[in-house]
Design an enzyme around this catalytic site. Structure first.
Site, mmCIF file in Angstrom:
data_model
loop_
_atom_site.group_PDB
_atom_site.id
_atom_site.type_symbol
_atom_site.label_atom_id
_atom_site.label_comp_id
_atom_site.label_asym_id
_atom_site.label_seq_id
_atom_site.Cartn_x
_atom_site.Cartn_y
_atom_site.Cartn_z
ATOM 1 C CB CYS A 378 -1.057 -0.122 0.717
ATOM 2 S SG CYS A 378 -0.401 0.043 3.153
ATOM 3 C CG HIS A 437 -4.763 0.862 3.390
ATOM 4 N ND1 HIS A 437 -4.123 0.097 1.930
ATOM 5 C CD2 HIS A 437 -6.031 1.440 2.501
ATOM 6 C CE1 HIS A 437 -4.276 0.248 1.438
ATOM 7 N NE2 HIS A 437 -5.847 0.940 1.619
ATOM 8 C CG ASP A 460 -6.616 2.405 -1.407
ATOM 9 O OD1 ASP A 460 -5.662 2.590 -2.121
ATOM 10 O OD2 ASP A 460 -6.701 2.108 -0.591
#
Length: 809
Positions: A378, A437, A460
């Protein structure tokens, strides 16, 4: 009365066709030049110049006539009639322009796009000065050199700007605009020109809603709007313009623009909510080839491949562009930039922990035929997307959410299971809680949403779930997330759950969930962090995502969001029933785990169990007996665990009002070679109260500190001058670090990377490395240093360096 237009037209026509004599047609009359003496008269003009007048024959209804005399054009007013001589006592002649010789066709000899000057004014100088890179909604100048002076009104210039395949004006990918004296509104314009002998300096304006991308520019030249000749002028790149109030990405703060557009380095925050680590990262958005790679990324998207013209036509919209980039940073649907890997085998690529910045990743993707780079997680996905978006001109920052929920079924609860031995169990459900995250926030106006949802939007690029059929996420308004408006696009319910879901921990046995150990309404979405503006410090932005945990506003928003996300046809659900109940009953004791000293990798871990009775009227005042089973497991980044690496059982007798501190030792040998690269351990304890048969859970996540890396520079940094760098690393572990490699990176300091093998570092020993850098650009820079070994993948350090311009020797 005939006006100036008549004078100029006759002048031009007469001289072009006849030089200084002959006949020329104009309307229904004929201008004739006579050489006889019948009407030759001396006339005195206002300039007191005596001239011989030629006669002119024109229709009687004309009240103003033009005559030719001594190579000058004159206007005679109040013509007395067609049979009379032109001159009359008391009549005056107005002098017009001299009659020029026949005019050659205007031809373009050369063009100067003035890239250094324009790029500086458009905040793109860092991308280089050799080619023109400008921002929309802002004019730029170019200089055209011709074979002769340019005559406005006789010479006509038309500019044509085109981008994309099959450019069309209807799609906004082609613009045609003529040279005018003034700009007219938010449209493509060429205006504000100055003439200097054979050169013409002209300003070009691009509208604030123009399609971004690489453009070709040409000019069409004609005389008297006749046949035109086209000449190529060159190419330029057009970007979003957050400095312009008409642009959808406008950010009205120079300080914020310097941080979120111009800053080419920063930090990604990793680890655990109580052990947050600042991870330096080289964004490098101004490296000269990065802008080309950014448009390569757009041109490899599935949107482009399906309909190139339509895709290009939508590149004026930051919402659309951000969404495309979010899908293209990961490779799940296409040949995107990065392939994710959340396992432990990185032998076919690079461990996500071993990247220093985005530049090497983007260059590798481009150089290897747009094949996905291995590997990313991530923080790598988000950092690379930050590079691309800042390069394209969209204000962007990287955001870390600690204890981030991955809620796939949309019920706003994450269920976790432990057995009676305190071992966290694997689950078939895809729901999980990541230790942390990382995503992006991009700044823009949301014209597709109701008023009030402009500003920061979550994007994202980590491939967690599909959105409209592709692995992408966002843009989701941060304001909408805070207010629980989960019906708004894009992917707002998913992001809302990441920061607001409830955690329910179950005791599992005999093949089923037996009791709720914890129903935690505030354990998800902790310490939401980004880099502070103008500082190396961390900024906590949790309050922009939700109201204070446990407050009436927070619970109200949560209930509103949950009712929107759950099937409205269901009158109730187990989840809503759980919210309405007390969950687990109050326990007669409380347990906490503490670290007795700072946890260092390679050292024994010292913990302390703190247990005490709860002094209230619900529970009996006599002693209680606790059987506490402990388990330690390696904690993976996505919230899963490995097999237990340590177990211990403790028996406690806890009298009313009593507190106990019980020491626990987790030896280094138990976790050596059993952790993941991130060096995280979860210690769990299940305490069973013999008197009630109920169970309690106590948890402690431990992040192990790697050895410390120090970086020093010896003197003032100047462009092109040697800068001595000292790097020191002491191996504080009880084992050697083998196969050590060092990688240095830093935009403006190093072109690319510097790699060096430094062998084995024996336990307790110190290594010192010296090398010279030759800075390339002025201004604030950051040097990132990464040392990797077989035992520890990431020992990172950084040094902020200000580079001055070179002083004359």
């Amino acid at each position: 009365m005939l006006g100036e237009d008549f004078v100029e037209k006759v002048d031009a026509e007469f001289c072009r066709k006849n030089g200084d004599g002959g006949d020329v047609e104009f309307g229904e009359g004929t201008i004739q030049r006579h050489g006889g003496s019948r009407c030759e008269k001396m006339a005195k003009v206002s300039a007191s110049v005596e001239l011989i007048l030629d006669t002119i024959k024109c229709p009687a209804e004309k009240k103003e006539c033009v005559v030719m005399a001594s190579n000058r054009v004159y206007t005679l007013q109040e013509h007395p009639g067609k049979s009379q001589c032109l001159h009359k006592p008391g009549m005056w002649l107005r002098v017009s322009s001299p009659c020029p010789p026949p005019v050659a066709a205007l031809e373009l000899r050369s063009v100067d796009l003035q890239s250094p000057r324009n790029n500086k004014e458009h905040h793109t100088r860092e991308m280089g000065l050799k080619r023109l890179i400008v921002r929309r909604g802002q004019s730029f100048e170019l200089q055209l050199h011709f074979n002769r002076p340019f005559h406005f009104g006789a010479d006509y210039l038309t500019f044509v700007a085109e981008t994309g395949p099959a450019p069309m004006e209807l799609l906004g990918t082609r613009a045609t605009f003529s040279l005018t004296q003034a700009r007219k509104g938010n449209v493509w314009s060429a205006f504000d020109f100055t003439i200097d002998t054979n050169s013409l300096v002209v300003s070009l304006f691009t509208p604030a809603n123009a399609v971004i991308g690489p453009y070709s520019l040409k000019i069409e030249i004609s005389q008297d709007q006749g046949h035109s000749v086209a000449h190529p002028l060159g190419t330029f790149i057009l970007l979003f313009n957050p400095w312009n109030a008409e642009d959808d990405v406008y950010l009205p703060s120079e300080i914020l623009l310097q941080e979120y557009i111009m800053m080419d380095y920063g930090f990604v925050y990793k680890g655990h909510e109580r052990f947050i680590t600042a991870w330096p990262w080289n964004y490098g958005q101004f490296e000269e080839d990065i802008i080309d790679i950014c448009f390569e990324i757009l041109n490899k998207s599935l949107y482009f491949l399906e309909n190139p013209s339509k895709d290009y036509s939508q590149r004026n919209d930051p919402v659309y562009v951000c969404r495309v980039v979010s899908a293209m940073i990961n490779s799940n649907d296409d040949n995107g930039v990065l392939q994710g890997n959340w396992g432990e085998d990185y032998s076919r690529g690079v461990s996500p922990l071993e990247w220093n910045g985005s530049v090497a990743i983007l260059r590798q993707w481009s150089a290897r035929g747009r094949q996905p780079v291995k590997y990313g997680q991530c923080w790598v996905f988000a950092a690379v997307m930050c590079t691309v978006m800042r390069c394209l001109g969209v204000p962007t920052r990287v955001v870390s959410n600690f204890r981030s929920a991955h809620n796939m079924d949309g019920n706003l609860t994450i269920d976790t299971y432990y057995d009676q031995n305190a071992e966290m169990l694997p689950t078939q459900k895809r729901d999980k809680i990541w230790n942390f995250h990382v995503w992006n926030e991009c700044w823009m106006i949301r014209k597709d949403l109701p008023p009030g949802y402009n500003g920061w939007q979550v994007l994202d690029p980590t491939p967690q779930q599909t959105s409209s059929g592709l692995f992408c996420c966002g843009p989701a308004s941060v304001k909408a997330i805070r207010e629980g408006e989960v019906h708004l696009p894009y992917d707002t319910p998913f992001v809302y759950a990441e920061v607001n879901a409830d955690e329910v921990i179950w005791l599992f046995g005999d093949g089923q969930a037996q009791e709720i150990l914890v129903h935690n309404t505030s354990s998800i979405g902790k310490e939401i962090s980004t880099k502070m503006v103008g500082s190396d410090q961390r900024q906590n932005i949790t309050s922009s995502y939700k109201y204070p945990e446990g407050s009436p506003d927070e619970r109200s928003v949560f209930m509103k969001a949950s009712r929107k996300m759950l099937d409205p046809r269901r009158a109730s659900s187990p989840f809503l029933d759980l919210l309405g109940s007390r969950g687990s009953e109050d326990q007669p004791a409380q347990l906490q785990l503490h670290l007795a000293r700072t946890p260092e990798w390679g050292q024994d871990l010292m913990l302390r169990l703190h247990a005490w009775r709860v002094p209230d009227r619900v529970h009996p005042r006599g002693p209680i007996r606790l059987l506490v089973r402990f388990s330690a497991q390696a904690l993976l980044h996505q919230g899963e665990t490995r097999e237990p690496l340590w177990r211990q059982t403790v028996h406690l007798n806890l009298d009313f009002g009593q507190e106990i501190q019980w020491p626990l030792l987790l030896p280094h040998d138990n976790y050596r070679n059993k952790l993941t690269d991130e060096k995280l351990i979860r210690v769990s304890g299940i305490a069973k109260v013999e008197e009630t048969g109920r169970s309690m859970l106590v948890l402690k996540d431990i992040s192990l500190e790697p050895p410390h890396l120090s970086i020093e520079v010896s003197k003032r940094a100047e462009v092109g001058k040697a800068l001595r760098v000292h790097i020191t690393l002491t191996n504080t572990l009880t084992m050697a670090l083998s196969n050590c490699t060092m990688v240095l990176e830093g935009s403006g300091l190093i072109d690319g990377q510097i790699s060096k093998n430094i062998g084995t570092l024996v336990a307790g020993h110190t290594i010192q490395i010296q090398l010279d850098l030759y800075p390339i650009k002025t201004g604030p820079r950051q040097l990132q240093v990464l040392i990797s070994s077989n035992e520890i993948k990431e020992i990172k350090g950084y040094k902020d360096i200000f580079v001055a311009a070179s002083r004359a020797s």
